[in-house]
Each structure stands twice: as structure tokens, then as C-alpha cells.
Write a protein that holds these residues in place. Structure first.
Motif, PDB file in Angstrom:
ATOM      1  N   ALA A  38       0.839  -1.210   0.000  1.00  0.00           N
ATOM      2  CA  ALA A  38       0.000   0.000   0.000  1.00  0.00           C
ATOM      3  C   ALA A  38       0.871   1.257   0.000  1.00  0.00           C
ATOM      4  CB  ALA A  38      -0.911  -0.007   1.220  1.00  0.00           C
ATOM      5  N   ILE A  39       1.967   1.206   0.731  1.00  0.00           N
ATOM      6  CA  ILE A  39       2.850   2.370   0.810  1.00  0.00           C
ATOM      7  C   ILE A  39       3.510   2.631  -0.544  1.00  0.00           C
ATOM      8  CG2 ILE A  39       5.042   3.153   1.812  1.00  0.00           C
ATOM      9  CD1 ILE A  39       4.116   1.774   4.416  1.00  0.00           C
ATOM     10  N   GLU A  40       3.925   1.549  -1.183  1.00  0.00           N
ATOM     11  CA  GLU A  40       4.566   1.687  -2.483  1.00  0.00           C
ATOM     12  C   GLU A  40       3.574   2.250  -3.499  1.00  0.00           C
ATOM     13  OE1 GLU A  40       7.178  -1.688  -3.274  1.00  0.00           O
ATOM     14  OE2 GLU A  40       6.724  -1.321  -5.391  1.00  0.00           O
ATOM     15  N   GLU A  41       2.360   1.688  -3.481  1.00  0.00           N
ATOM     16  CA  GLU A  41       1.337   2.178  -4.421  1.00  0.00           C
ATOM     17  C   GLU A  41       1.008   3.636  -4.164  1.00  0.00           C
ATOM     18  OE1 GLU A  41      -1.833  -0.612  -3.904  1.00  0.00           O
ATOM     19  OE2 GLU A  41      -0.623  -2.235  -4.781  1.00  0.00           O
ATOM     20  N   GLY A  42       1.078   4.039  -2.910  1.00  0.00           N
ATOM     21  CA  GLY A  42       0.785   5.433  -2.559  1.00  0.00           C
ATOM     22  C   GLY A  42       1.941   6.374  -2.872  1.00  0.00           C
TER      23      GLY A  42
END
Ligand SMILES: Nc1ncnc2c1ncn2[C@@H]1O[C@H](COP(=O)(O)OP(=O)(O)OP(=O)(O)O)[C@@H](O)[C@H]1O
Length: 316
Positions: free
Chosen positions: A282-286
Motif C-alpha cells: 500500500a505504501i509503495e502504491e501510494g
């Protein structure tokens, strides 16, 4: 052993605001348990224990201690309890043995009974070999054990120990914990104060976390930690990303609660092992940057953090 309701203590201060050291504490300590009061310096632990041990009068509230009313029958209470202060209360000018004998005599034991009781306690605490040396030559750990023996001289049903292991090295601390467990197993209830998380966790059957004169949480260490949730994921992100990272964490369905700031954001999750990879995705996608990430089990410090917004480590 202790049922306290609404205990308060306010100290008047000359030319200043009065200090509300204890602001309404309820406690329930049962026979056969080690009960811990955990909190940072100045939380009101010593004052609470001193009130329960009849050493200082409460400003408000009431308590039954060892079967007697604290305010109406302080002498009866005193006969049934032991109290070991932070300083320890060992007379340096005589031997350790004489210290214990004297304490027993003060509580009305005959000279012969007092000698027998002292010998018994010295044996229990492995102090016989050093018992006849002047107390001033004793090590910190030995001194602590003598203080405990002094507090137990009259066979109290309940003993109050104020910060019993402060200043002891790790080996002596572990040995002292064993002594305290031994007391409990022998039927003496123990109420101790500590600002060490690991001590409260390892030693207390139940505990109350206190801060600014109030109980902020109470229960067994396990219950308290479960209340926080299972695991804690800590993230360090650049200051500019702290806000969006905090929002992103809060939006994940498996994150129960978010705390902290960019220096250390905390996500409380049920199962850390599965949450960690999901969170990283999720952090990477964000499009956010993470400098460090770690996973650990919830500790009593997380309980304190959640209740007060501060870490007990920083507060102590
Ligand atoms: N005799 C006194 N007069 C004025 N203030 C006092 C007195 N005794 C304690 N206090 C204040 O009451 C508050 C609670 O103190 P207490 O010693 O009970 O805390 P504690 O949790 O035991 O901390 P510590 O581990 O440092 O002893 C503190 O702010 C302390 O300065």
C-alpha cells in the motif's frame, strides 16, 4: 487484601499551587497475588502506597487494608502489613541480623522468637553468611534482601514494596523477582510499585497503570496488551510524508489504530505477519517513502502510549 475507593492526596505547597499527587484511585488487590502499580516518576505511586500503609493520611477516599478500615483502624492495619520503602530502611550501624531481630522485637516478638524468625528469614533470602557483618558493608542486592526480611519480620499478610529493584543489576533483579514470587506462593500478598515495564510484565499477576495520580488502565498484563491489539508495526518516514502516511495507514482495513508521528508512526494490527507485506504494498502504491519499518508484539508501553499519548520510557 486492599479495596480502595477514590483515594486522593493533595499536598499543600507554601506560596504555590497545591500538588494533586493522587486524584481518585480505586484499587482491588487480592490475597495470593502480586499486584503492580506501574507508572512514570511522579505518577503518585509512592504516595498511594504510603497512604495504604498508614504512613500518610488521604485527603479523600477510603480503603480496607488486610481486613481493616484504613482510617478507623490504622493500628490494626499496621499489625498486618509490611512496608519496604525505596530507600530500604536498613540501619547501617548494626549487622543485618540485628536489623531483622530489632524489627521483629518492635512488633512484639520475644527475644527468642525474634532470633528464630530472623534466622529463618536469613536462610530464605540466602543471607546467613553475611548476616553478622556490619550492614554498611553489604552490596546493593544484599541490602535489598535485608530490607525485605525486615519488612517480613512480623509475618505480614500483605507487603508493600516501593520500587524494590531500582538500582539492582540484571542478575540481582532476576533473583529478587524470584524472592517476590516465592513470597506470593507462600501466601503473602504483594503490592509493588515500579516504573520498569519488564518488571510489571514479568512479576505482576495484575497491575494498574498510573499517570498523573490516576489509574489509566488495569488488568492482567496479558489482558492489557490484548486490549491494545496484537502487533505493532512501526514506520519511520520523511517528515514531509508523515501526514499522508498516517492517513494511508488509517485507511487500511486491517489497521485498528494509528499513533505517533513521522519519527515513528505506529500501526496497531491484529496479525503483524500478514499485515506487514500488505502495508508495504500500500505504501509503495501510494508513492510514499519509508526509511525504516519494524514489527513487534504489543508491550505494556503500548498500553501506556495509547492511554496517555506518551511513552513510559520518555515519561519516566
Ligand atoms: N510531601 C510532598 N509535598 C509536596 N509534593 C509532594 C510530596 N510528596 C510527593 N509530592 C509530589 O506528588 C507527586 C507524586 O509523587 P510520588 O512520589 O507519589 O510519585 P511516584 O509515582 O512514586 O514517583 P517516584 O517513582 O519518582 O517516587 C509528585 O509530583 C511529587 O513531587
Amino acid at each position: 487484601m486492599v479495596e480502595a475507593t477514590g483515594l486522593e492526596k493533595t499536598y499543600p505547597v507554601r506560596r504555590g499551587e497545591p500538588v494533586h499527587a493522587v486524584r481518585g484511585v480505586d484499587l482491588d488487590v487480592r490475597a495470593g497475588e502480586v499486584f503492580g502499580l506501574l507508572g512514570p516518576n511522579g505518577a503518585g505511586k509512592t504516595t498511594t502506597v504510603r497512604m495504604l500503609a498508614t504512613l500518610t493520611a488521604p485527603t479523600a477516599g477510603s480503603a480496607r487494608v488486610a481486613g481493616h478500615d484504613l482510617l478507623r483502624e490504622p493500628r490494626r492495619v499496621r499489625e498486618r502489613i509490611g512496608y519496604v520503602s525505596q530507600a530500604g530502611g536498613v540501619d547501617e550501624t548494626v549487622s543485618g541480623r540485628e536489623n531483622v531481630v530489632l524489627a521483629a522485637r518492635l512488633h512484639g516478638l520475644s527475644a527468642r522468637e525474634a532470633a528464630r524468625r530472623a534466622a529463618e528469614l536469613l536462610e530464605v533470602f540466602a543471607l546467613t553468611d553475611v548476616a553478622d557483618r556490619p550492614a554498611r558493608t553489604l552490596s546493593g542486592g544484599q541490602r535489598r534482601r535485608f530490607a525485605l526480611a525486615i519488612g517480613l519480620a512480623h509475618r505480614p499478610e500483605l507487603i508493600f514494596l516501593d520500587e524494590p529493584t531500582t538500582g539492582l543489576d540484571p542478575r540481582n533483579r532476576a533473583a529478587f523477582w524470584q524472592e517476590i514470587r516465592g513470597l506470593r506462593d507462600g501466601g503473602t500478598a504483594v503490592l509493588l510499585t515500579t516504573h520498569y515495564l519488564d518488571e510489571a510484565d514479568a512479576l505482576a499477576d495484575r497491575l494498574a497503570i498510573v499517570d498523573h495520580g490516576r489509574v489509566v488502565a488495569a488488568g492482567t498484563p496479558g489482558e492489557l496488551k490484548r486490549r491494545v491489539s496484537g502487533d505493532v508495526i512501526t514506520l519511520r518516514v520523511p517528515a514531509a510524508d508523515a501526514e499522508p502516511a498516517s492517513r494511508l495507514l488509517a485507511a487500511q482495513p486491517y489497521v485498528r489504530e494509528v499513533g505517533g508521528d513521522g519519527g515513528g508512526l505506529r500501526a496497531y494490527v491484529g496479525d503483524g505477519d500478514s499485515a506487514l507485506p500488505a502495508l508495504l504494498r500500500a505504501i509503495e502504491e501510494g508513492g510514499l517513502r519509508v526509511e525504516a519499518i519494524s514489527l513487534r508484539r504489543a508491550t505494556l508501553d503500548d498500553v501506556f502510549l495509547r492511554q496517555t499519548g506518551r511513552s513510559l520510557r520518555d515519561a519516566a
